[in-house]
Write an enzyme that holds these catalytic residues in place. Structure first.
Site, PDB file in Angstrom:
ATOM      1  N   SER A   1      -9.724   1.274   2.767  1.00  0.00           N
ATOM      2  CA  SER A   1      -8.999   2.317   2.079  1.00  0.00           C
ATOM      3  C   SER A   1      -7.743   1.719   1.275  1.00  0.00           C
ATOM      4  O   SER A   1      -7.606   2.144   0.033  1.00  0.00           O
ATOM      5  CB  SER A   1      -8.377   3.489   2.850  1.00  0.00           C
ATOM      6  OG  SER A   1      -7.399   3.134   3.249  1.00  0.00           O
TER       7      SER A   1
ATOM      8  N   SER B   1      -9.540  -1.088   6.902  1.00  0.00           N
ATOM      9  CA  SER B   1      -9.792  -0.919   5.601  1.00  0.00           C
ATOM     10  C   SER B   1      -8.754  -1.691   4.864  1.00  0.00           C
ATOM     11  O   SER B   1      -8.557  -1.973   3.524  1.00  0.00           O
ATOM     12  CB  SER B   1      -8.426   0.291   5.480  1.00  0.00           C
ATOM     13  OG  SER B   1      -8.846   1.724   5.511  1.00  0.00           O
TER      14      SER B   1
ATOM     15  N   LYS C   1       0.972  -1.449  -0.142  1.00  0.00           N
ATOM     16  CA  LYS C   1       0.162   0.308   0.071  1.00  0.00           C
ATOM     17  C   LYS C   1       1.238   1.052   0.035  1.00  0.00           C
ATOM     18  O   LYS C   1       2.133   1.260   0.634  1.00  0.00           O
ATOM     19  CB  LYS C   1      -1.094  -0.220   1.509  1.00  0.00           C
ATOM     20  CG  LYS C   1      -1.965   1.027   1.370  1.00  0.00           C
ATOM     21  CD  LYS C   1      -2.959   0.709   2.553  1.00  0.00           C
ATOM     22  CE  LYS C   1      -3.706   2.031   2.780  1.00  0.00           C
ATOM     23  NZ  LYS C   1      -5.078   1.114   3.963  1.00  0.00           N
TER      24      LYS C   1
END
Ligand SMILES: [Mg+2]
Ligand SMILES: [Zn+2]
Lengths: 472, 88, 483
Positions: A149, A173, A74
């Site tokens: 996210s 997330s 990420k």
């Protein structure tokens, strides 16, 4: 091939790390134009690293437990000399001078970073639509969101761009996009995985965890990335016994609670049906299932939407145009700060900074932030009494399957409701994971959330493995 | 509030945000009704304390590497437009 | 009396009112650690800009603070030596935007500081309450380019983060000081304590000790406090005194002329000797303090605190007390001076080695201002013993002392090498009798009671003996002859 299989093949010399990486890069080449899971693909570095791994194997040196396994990170995990943007204009082009602890650990375990994945800006969002670089699409249906996210990481694993991806989970997330993309996603116990090098959103809630296609892969990754780190004060100082060791121990005799507050109202019927099927599978594997109640859990979302923005408003103050990242010109420093932040942050980040600033401001602190921290205590206490009766809790991970792109962008409250099932355990610090469990009426993946008390990863993974096996 | 956060909102943003923030504050106001009298606030979910580091010097960052990331640098330092006043 | 004068102590008071100045000090001291408060880059003064930096002290994304154990130990030492209660504490974030703050918040202690409720005793014996002494991190430094280096007129500024993250202890005193002089004594005493316990080097000129003072005034005899102003940028003991004196005069003049004091932060300007308003209370910033989520609560064990207490050196106050007991007739400020100059150990050893305390202290205060060099307590003790026995005059003793400081050794040998052989009493009598017969007029005037002539005869003796004689012994002899 799963990560565990790739590592076994590379370690034994059956397959080269280079070929594993090349295979992965060509899948990315083919598919990422549509999915947009990546902000950056680090093909050259990946090839160099793969050759090092192959050289180690040839020399008879131990290449590590995840040798040759392609991993996507990420884009809020710091990578030395490689841009780390948090999908924000304000950090565009920033190259950290250090690796996050988890990146170091994966590297030392032989895993190969293939790129940085898209996300909601600074991890604020539940659909990966709040990215300065455009949304990520769900590999199962390109008109749907991948969740967020960590949507880029979930999509990367679902699309076969990488065997492993790391994400961060502040209010769901990791788990929510894992559910929406049909992969396994784990939020470890707060403090089990070092946060050093994770760009902070809400410090007291953030945890790093894996996305994989199999439960065993997640266990293997967790065993690599967890453990004490002197660079993170909140890191737990004892190591957990390897989760991998007890993966096949089953659930016979375990007490499993169906968390009533997160499994009733507001859950789509097709999602509920999959949860029911999962419960049946656990029961037929010997678990004793009953309804469990954590009354305060319903206040999780409210407490979360005060605490997380408050911490974020402070964590994000440093993006002021002075030391790194974007700077907008202005005739004096205060105006330069304001111009930079106004141009560099997207809507959702601005909204949360505003809420957080408000919740902490003189005169409102007690009513909002202070109150929310007490509600947090209430939720922790409620869970504590439930853990006296149950070893595990289950609920849906997300109230619905993947929604359409643009469906909730104009309505922040609707978007926030996507996190209703996942938020409580961030507040309590407990561990939870999402296990894919079939599909809903629309043919899109449904995830089941398994929750365990703090440091209960081992038991949680046993249940996840049982669920996974029951689908075969 | 925007000034305190060093954000400047356009009229359009202000219009949009105000409604959205009100809606959120309405929702989170449910916590106000809860009786949490006497409960301590939770700052850390896990009851751990006292992580201390020995006072031993470690690596420093390379100045050139750091300044290469700076929007504007001069003489080994970060350059900013006039600051206007002392810290509050 | 108007409502105004009821609310504001001294407002519109007559010009001949007697006033009282009320001062409370906040002292920031940099702790003498090797590394920063939350990271491992060096805590060192000076150096090329931005070379003592690491991800934490630069506030880079992804960096996390980890607390320095030594800084905690030093803070506890300070707390214990200021008679504070050492308690469980937490760190908080103080949020404000400023370019010298890498994270745009300062990690400090807010509502739960490590040390609370102590006191500091001034050499006068007065105790000043200490509200708290807490840990926090320092900021970086800015230099202003153009506009004569003044912040308001500068063309731009440059930021150096070497100092960012250096550990500070902020010691907040109660407003119990009553004059500029008392404030100076307070800072002097505090600095001696900080240096004595090894917590700080106490160098005001390098900024490792910084003082903010809160000043208010009120007519003598009024209990209520007046409105205070906080004065920043006080960089030396001298400017501390000057700033307080200026500020209290300014406030008094303003009150006398009928204008209430506005609560302000003011800046001391060394060049024009005035304080200037920076901002008023109404502009008070909302710091949005909240507990620092990246750090854990700090709860030092009772054993650790006790261990630190046991290892504390003797504090200036106790050293003064020991010396005062050993030299009961010596003035308090001489005792304080000896301790401040760290000569109390020498003095105590010389006194316990048999040296008369007053003579020992005379040398310590008057003749050893530049240090003790090679002088040992034993030789100081035997030097004052020789003086006491009349074997050396005060002038000779001072010269002998200089030799002992320079090259050590025994006072007897040094006296010999200087040719200071004591005269025996027979020799002195012969000399005095000779002088009496040589100067019959002066002698008869002396016998008639003109004591000024003592000086004449002593002078003659000194001249003849080249200073070898003891003036006191000559005077005694003259008086005995006069009958
Ligand atoms: Mg202060
Ligand atoms: Zn301070």
């Amino acid at each position: 091939m799963s990560a565990v299989e790739i590592a076994a093949a590379v370690r034994s010399g059956q397959q080269s790390a280079r070929s594993a990486v090349e295979e992965c890069l060509s899948v990315i080449e083919e598919g990422d134009a549509e999915v947009h899971a990546f902000n950056l693909v680090t093909a050259a570095q990946a090839r160099t690293r793969a050759d090092e791994i192959d050289a180690a194997v040839a020399d008879g040196r131990d290449p590590g437990p995840l040798a040759g396994v392609p991993v996507a990170l990420k884009d809020n995990l710091c990578t030395r000399g490689v841009p780390t943007t948090c999908s924000s204009r304000i950090l565009e082009g920033w190259e950290p001078p250090y690796d996050a602890t988890v990146v170091e650990k994966l590297h030392n375990a032989g895993a190969i970073v293939v790129g940085k994945t898209n996300m909601d800006e600074f991890a604020m969002g539940s659909s990966t639509e709040n990215s300065a670089f455009g949304p990520t699409r769900n590999p199962c249906d390109p008109n749907r969101v991948p969740g967020g996210s960590s949507g880029g990481s979930a999509a990367a694993v679902a699309a076969g761009f990488a065997s492993i991806a790391l994400g961060s989970d502040t209010g769901g997330s990791i788990r929510q996009p894992a559910a929406l993309c049909g992969v396994v996603g784990v939020k470890p116990t707060y403090g089990l995985v070092s946060r050093f090098g994770l760009v902070a959103f809400a410090s007291s809630l953030d945890q790093i965890g894996p996305f994989t296609t199999t439960v065993a892969d997640s266990a293997a990754v967790l065993d690599v990335i967890s453990g004490p780190d002197h660079r993170d004060s909140t890191s737990i100082r004892d190591s957990l016994p390897p989760v991998t060791d007890t993966l096949d121990d089953g659930v016979d005799g375990l007490r499993v609670g169906v968390l009533a507050e997160l499994s009733g109202d507001g859950i789509a019927p097709d999602v509920s049906a999959r949860l029911r099927a999962a419960i049946d599978a656990l029961e037929s594997a010997g678990a004793r299932v009953a309804e469990a109640s954590v009354p305060a859990a319903v206040f999780g979302l409210s407490a979360y939407y005060l605490i997380a923005p408050a911490e974020a408003s402070s964590n994000l103050a440093r993006y002021d145009g002075v030391r790194y990242g974007l700077r907008m010109d202005a005739s004096n420093t205060p105006d330069m700060n304001t111009a930079t932040r106004s141009a560099g942050f997207g809507d959702e980040v601005k909204r949360r900074i505003m809420i957080g600033t408000y919740a902490l401001s003189a005169g409102y602190y007690d009513a909002y932030y202070g109150k929310a921290q007490k509600v947090r205590t209430l939720i922790i206490n409620d869970f504590a009494s439930v853990w006296e009766q149950f070893d595990l809790l289950v609920s849906p991970t997300s109230p619905t399957t993947a929604f359409s792109l643009g469906e909730r962008t104009a309505d922040p409250m609707a978007m926030y409701m996507s996190d209703v099932c996942t938020v409580p355990v961030n507040l309590t610090g407990q561990t939870a994971m999402s296990v894919p469990y079939g599909v809903g009426d629309d043919g899109l993946p449904v995830g089941v959330q398994v929750m365990a008390p703090a440091l209960g990863e081992s038991v949680m993974f046993r249940a996840a493995a049982v669920l996974e096996a029951s689908l075969r | 509030m925007a000034a305190l956060a060093r954000l400047e909102l356009t009229d359009e943003e202000l219009d949009r945000f105000t409604g959205q923030l009100d809606e959120l504050l309405d929702h989170v106001a449910e916590v106000e009704a809860l009786d949490v009298e006497g409960l301590p606030p939770t700052m850390h979910a896990l009851p751990i304390a006292n992580l201390l580091r020995p006072d031993t010097p470690g690596e420093v960052l390379d100045r050139d590497e750091v300044l290469s990331q700076a929007p504007v640098a001069e003489n080994g330092q970060f350059r900013v437009p006039p600051i206007l006043g002392e810290a509050p | 009396m108007s409502a105004d004068t009821l609310d504001v102590p001294g407002l519109g008071a007559p010009a001949d009112t007697e006033w009282e100045t009320v001062v409370g000090l906040e002292v920031h001291a940099e702790l003498a650690t090797e590394t920063k408060l939350f990271s491992a880059s060096p805590n060192r003064f000076g150096g090329e800009p931005n070379t003592h930096i690491d991800p934490v002290s630069l506030g880079l994304p992804g960096s996390l603070p980890v607390l320095n154990e030594k800084a905690v130990e030093l803070a506890i030492r300070v707390g214990l030596s200021l008679n504070c209660r050492v308690q469980p504490s937490i760190f908080a974030r103080k949020n404000y935007f400023y370019p010298d703050m890498p994270k745009d918040f300062q990690i400090s202690q807010y509502d739960q500081p490590i040390n609370v409720d102590g006191w500091l005793e001034l050499p006068s014996g007065k105790r000043v309450g200490i509200e708290r002494a807490h840990l926090e991190e320092d900021t970086g430094k800015t230099v202003h380019i153009g506009g004569g280096g003044r912040i308001h007129e500068a063309g731009y500024s440059l930021v150096d983060y070497n100092r960012a993250g250096v550990p500070l202890i902020e010691i907040v005193g109660h407003p119990e000081l009553r004059s500029a002089e008392e404030a100076r004594h307070y800072v002097t005493e505090l600095r001696s304590i900080l240096v004595a316990v090894g917590a700080s080097d106490g160098k005001m000129e390098e900024g490792s000790l910084r003082v903010d003072c809160n000043v208010s005034v009120r007519p003598l005899g009024i209990d209520r406090l007046g409105t205070r102003c906080e004065i920043k940028n006080v960089n030396s003991l001298r400017s501390l005194g000057r700033a307080i004196e200026y500020e209290s005069r300014r406030q008094i003049d303003q009150l006398i002329s009928g204008h209430p004091i506005e609560q302000q932060t003011r800046h001391w300007n060394e060049d024009d000797g005035r304080t200037h308003a920076l901002r008023s209370k109404e502009e008070d910033y909302d710091y949005r303090y909240f507990p620092e989520p990246d750090l854990l609560p700090l709860d030092p064990s009772a054993e650790w605190v006790e261990q630190i207490r046991q290892a504390l050196p003797v504090l200036p106050r106790d050293r003064r007390q020991s010396l005062a007991e050993a030299a009961p007739t010596v003035e308090a400020d001489h005792i304080a001076l000896a301790v401040e100059r760290s000569m109390d150990e020498l003095a105590l050893a010389a006194i316990s080695g048999g040296g008369p305390s007053e003579r020992v202290m005379t040398h310590v205060i008057q003749n050893l201002a530049d240090g003790v060099g090679m002088l040992s307590p034993e030789s100081l003790a035997s030097l004052v013993a020789m003086e006491e026995a009349g074997e050396l005059t005060a002038t000779q003793a001072k010269k002998v002392l200089a030799v002992l400081v320079e090259s050590g050794g025994s006072p007897q040998k040094a006296a010999q090498s200087l040719g200071f052989e004591a005269m025996d009493s027979g020799e002195l009598e012969t000399l005095v009798d000779g002088l009496i017969s040589e100067h019959p007029d002066e002698w008869s005037r002396f016998c008639e009671g003109d004591n000024k002539l003592t000086g004449f005869f002593v002078g003659q003796v000194m001249k003849t003996t080249q200073g070898r004689a003891d003036g006191k012994a000559v005077t005694q002899l003259l008086n005995a002859r006069r009958g």
